[in-house]
Design a protein around this motif. Structure first.
Motif, PDB file in Angstrom:
ATOM      1  N   LYS A 258       0.827  -1.213   0.000  1.00 49.44           N
ATOM      2  CA  LYS A 258       0.000   0.000   0.000  1.00 49.44           C
ATOM      3  C   LYS A 258       0.856   1.256   0.000  1.00 49.44           C
ATOM      4  N   GLU A 259       1.985   1.233   0.712  1.00 44.95           N
ATOM      5  CA  GLU A 259       2.884   2.387   0.711  1.00 44.95           C
ATOM      6  C   GLU A 259       3.502   2.599  -0.674  1.00 44.95           C
ATOM      7  N   LYS A 260       3.963   1.510  -1.285  1.00 43.32           N
ATOM      8  CA  LYS A 260       4.539   1.615  -2.630  1.00 43.32           C
ATOM      9  C   LYS A 260       3.500   2.079  -3.632  1.00 43.32           C
ATOM     10  N   TYR A 261       2.273   1.579  -3.503  1.00 44.59           N
ATOM     11  CA  TYR A 261       1.218   1.961  -4.429  1.00 44.59           C
ATOM     12  C   TYR A 261       0.858   3.433  -4.269  1.00 44.59           C
ATOM     13  N   HIS A 262       0.905   3.942  -3.065  1.00 47.02           N
ATOM     14  CA  HIS A 262       0.610   5.363  -2.834  1.00 47.02           C
ATOM     15  C   HIS A 262       1.631   6.244  -3.546  1.00 47.02           C
ATOM     16  N   LYS A 263       2.911   5.855  -3.486  1.00 44.61           N
ATOM     17  CA  LYS A 263       3.954   6.604  -4.201  1.00 44.61           C
ATOM     18  C   LYS A 263       3.745   6.507  -5.705  1.00 44.61           C
ATOM     19  N   ARG A 264       3.421   5.300  -6.159  1.00 43.46           N
ATOM     20  CA  ARG A 264       3.238   5.075  -7.592  1.00 43.46           C
ATOM     21  C   ARG A 264       2.035   5.848  -8.129  1.00 43.46           C
ATOM     22  N   ALA A 265       0.977   5.951  -7.342  1.00 46.62           N
ATOM     23  CA  ALA A 265      -0.226   6.641  -7.793  1.00 46.62           C
ATOM     24  C   ALA A 265       0.057   8.116  -8.064  1.00 46.62           C
ATOM     25  N   SER A 266       0.903   8.737  -7.252  1.00 45.15           N
ATOM     26  CA  SER A 266       1.222  10.144  -7.492  1.00 45.15           C
ATOM     27  C   SER A 266       2.047  10.318  -8.763  1.00 45.15           C
TER      28      SER A 266
END
Length: 156
Positions: free
Chosen positions: A79-87
């Motif tokens: 979820k942390e990696k996905y949050h960075k990727r989403a931005s």
């Protein structure tokens, strides 16, 4: 509601299936359960439906991989990696949709690389300009009708 089956006892045959349409390509196995066992079952309406006489269960070839991926996606590190990727993905979408990065304008790796760098520069300049304009309007609201020329001199 999930219903578990003693599969080895109930299903009659196991068939491999493969769709022929390219836009909806699927392959896997279909398990057909026995009619007599489905008729006796208490969960027949919930499982097979009101009009169905037996249950046919379709299982894709990649079901196990999809399940393991869904379990990985519940992890906090994912979820942390996905949050960075989403931005980052929003910026990539902006470059593709509004700055013609979906197709190369020239031939060769050097030309495409130059186009990508110039597009990234344009998007970054837009972001910087948006931040500067926001700061000037916030500053202008704080001081109440101050001269625009003095604000621009103060910021620069």
């Amino acid at each position: 509601m999930y219903i578990t089956y003693p599969i080895k006892k109930l299903f009659r045959n196991k068939k491999y299936y493969k769709t022929k349409r390219e836009e909806d390509y699927r392959e896997g196995y279909r398990y057909s359960f026995l009619k007599k066992d489905c008729e006796k079952c208490n969960f027949r309406e919930e499982c097979a439906g009101k009009k169905a006489k037996k249950k046919v269960l379709s299982v894709g070839l990649n079901t196990a991989e999809f399940y393991s991926m869904s379990q990985e996606q519940k992890d906090d590190t994912f979820k942390e990696k996905y949050h960075k990727r989403a931005s980052i993905e929003s910026k990539n979408a902006e470059q593709k949709r509004f700055h013609d990065l979906d197709g190369a304008k020239g031939y060769g790796l050097r030309s495409v690389s130059t186009q990508a760098k110039l597009t990234a520069l344009a998007v970054n300049l837009k972001t910087i300009l948006r931040i500067v304009v926001k700061k000037t309007t916030d500053f202008k609201k704080k001081i109440g009708g101050y001269c625009k020329r003095n604000i621009l001199l103060f910021i620069s």
